[in-house]
Write a protein that holds these residues in place. Structure first.
Motif, PDB file in Angstrom:
ATOM      1  N   ARG A 173       0.818  -1.213   0.000  1.00 13.86           N
ATOM      2  CA  ARG A 173       0.000   0.000   0.000  1.00 13.86           C
ATOM      3  C   ARG A 173       0.851   1.263   0.000  1.00 13.86           C
ATOM      4  O   ARG A 173       1.932   1.289   0.567  1.00 13.86           O
ATOM      5  N   SER A 186       5.514   4.584  -3.143  1.00  8.51           N
ATOM      6  CA  SER A 186       5.924   5.709  -3.984  1.00  8.51           C
ATOM      7  C   SER A 186       7.442   5.728  -4.062  1.00  8.51           C
ATOM      8  O   SER A 186       8.129   5.250  -3.162  1.00  8.51           O
ATOM      9  N   ILE A 201       6.758   7.575  -9.271  1.00  9.82           N
ATOM     10  CA  ILE A 201       6.118   6.276  -9.435  1.00  9.82           C
ATOM     11  C   ILE A 201       5.322   5.965  -8.172  1.00  9.82           C
ATOM     12  O   ILE A 201       5.831   6.107  -7.060  1.00  9.82           O
ATOM     13  N   THR A 202       4.061   5.538  -8.344  1.00 11.74           N
ATOM     14  CA  THR A 202       3.248   5.086  -7.220  1.00 11.74           C
ATOM     15  C   THR A 202       2.745   3.686  -7.537  1.00 11.74           C
ATOM     16  O   THR A 202       2.684   3.272  -8.701  1.00 11.74           O
ATOM     17  N   GLY A 203       2.382   2.965  -6.485  1.00 13.06           N
ATOM     18  CA  GLY A 203       1.890   1.618  -6.720  1.00 13.06           C
ATOM     19  C   GLY A 203       1.177   1.035  -5.533  1.00 13.06           C
ATOM     20  O   GLY A 203       1.226   1.569  -4.410  1.00 13.06           O
ATOM     21  N   GLU A 204       0.499  -0.072  -5.810  1.00 12.38           N
ATOM     22  CA  GLU A 204      -0.181  -0.852  -4.783  1.00 12.38           C
ATOM     23  C   GLU A 204      -0.363  -2.253  -5.338  1.00 12.38           C
ATOM     24  O   GLU A 204      -0.190  -2.483  -6.534  1.00 12.38           O
ATOM     25  N   GLY A 205      -0.705  -3.182  -4.460  1.00 12.55           N
ATOM     26  CA  GLY A 205      -0.913  -4.530  -4.954  1.00 12.55           C
ATOM     27  C   GLY A 205      -1.141  -5.522  -3.850  1.00 12.55           C
ATOM     28  O   GLY A 205      -1.304  -5.169  -2.676  1.00 12.55           O
ATOM     29  N   LEU A 258      -0.288  -6.259  -9.196  1.00  7.94           N
ATOM     30  CA  LEU A 258       0.392  -4.990  -8.954  1.00  7.94           C
ATOM     31  C   LEU A 258      -0.151  -3.936  -9.908  1.00  7.94           C
ATOM     32  O   LEU A 258      -0.396  -4.222 -11.081  1.00  7.94           O
ATOM     33  N   THR A 259      -0.313  -2.737  -9.404  1.00  6.64           N
ATOM     34  CA  THR A 259      -0.699  -1.602 -10.233  1.00  6.64           C
ATOM     35  C   THR A 259       0.310  -0.486  -9.975  1.00  6.64           C
ATOM     36  O   THR A 259       0.532  -0.112  -8.827  1.00  6.64           O
ATOM     37  N   PHE A 260       0.924  -0.013 -11.055  1.00 11.45           N
ATOM     38  CA  PHE A 260       1.873   1.089 -10.955  1.00 11.45           C
ATOM     39  C   PHE A 260       1.404   2.240 -11.825  1.00 11.45           C
ATOM     40  O   PHE A 260       0.814   2.033 -12.883  1.00 11.45           O
ATOM     41  N   ARG A 261       1.682   3.446 -11.376  1.00 15.59           N
ATOM     42  CA  ARG A 261       1.440   4.650 -12.144  1.00 15.59           C
ATOM     43  C   ARG A 261       2.732   5.459 -12.121  1.00 15.59           C
ATOM     44  O   ARG A 261       3.361   5.576 -11.080  1.00 15.59           O
ATOM     45  N   ALA A 262       3.089   5.983 -13.282  1.00 14.69           N
ATOM     46  CA  ALA A 262       4.322   6.772 -13.354  1.00 14.69           C
ATOM     47  C   ALA A 262       4.050   8.035 -14.162  1.00 14.69           C
ATOM     48  O   ALA A 262       3.329   8.001 -15.165  1.00 14.69           O
TER      49      ALA A 262
END
Length: 181
Positions: free
Chosen positions: A124, A127, A135-139, A153-157
């Motif tokens: 959770r 970053s 880059i942020t993420g969760e999974g 996993l979900t990443f956003r950049a």
């Protein structure tokens, strides 16, 4: 005393105080009760910490080549009528650096939390940065669903420069595609 262990300890590990508390009946493999361990602040991810992990966890964690600091709180608990030991672990990442063996794109200033409940993990509020990239993420990792282990996993950049460093982290097929663009 009387087949009961009640412990309150304050130890030093990784240059940081670690509290260990327990209230256990019938100490040994068939214990009941609980055991808690908690760092009082961030401690370094070093060789001693990695060596303390079981072999499978060591392989997974070492693949990220982690550096930096973590804090943690863990609890083992088993009730009198429960054959299973229940595990909870909360790890907070503090300004870590990672570079996975299979995707060699270095990410620094990594923060977030890793939460274990029995055999399942939640990741959770992750970053991190690589130069201008944010880059942020969760999974999650579910160890025993009906269809086998499952990693999600979900990443956003944002602001990711299309630089040589990113290209080199890609698989050979993706590198060829990049070259053909």
């Amino acid at each position: 005393r009387d087949d009961r262990l009640n412990v309150r300890l304050r130890l030093v590990g990784g240059g940081q105080y670690v509290q260990c508390r327990a209230d256990v009946l019938h100490p040994g493999p068939d214990f009941t009760g609980w055991i808690e361990v908690q760092s009082e602040g961030p401690m370094p991810v070093d060789q001693k910490l990695l060596d303390a992990l079981d072999p499978k966890s060591q392989r997974i964690v070492r693949a990220f080549r982690p550096q930096g600091n973590i804090s943690f709180q863990g609890r083992l608990q088993r009730g009198a009528s429960d054959p299973q030991v229940h595990r909870k672990l909360h790890v907070t990442l503090h300004d870590c650096t990672i570079q996975h063996d299979k995707f060699k794109y270095p990410i620094d200033k990594v923060n977030g939390s890793l939460q274990l409940t029995d055999n399942d993990w939640l990741f959770r509020d992750l970053s991190g940065r690589n130069d201008s990239a944010y880059i942020t993420g969760e999974g999650s990792w579910h160890a025993t669903p009906a269809d086998g282990n499952q990693l999600s996993l979900t990443f956003r950049a944002t602001d990711v420069p299309l630089a040589h460093e990113l290209r080199q982290a890609l698989t050979p097929g993706a590198q060829r595609l990049w070259t053909n663009l």
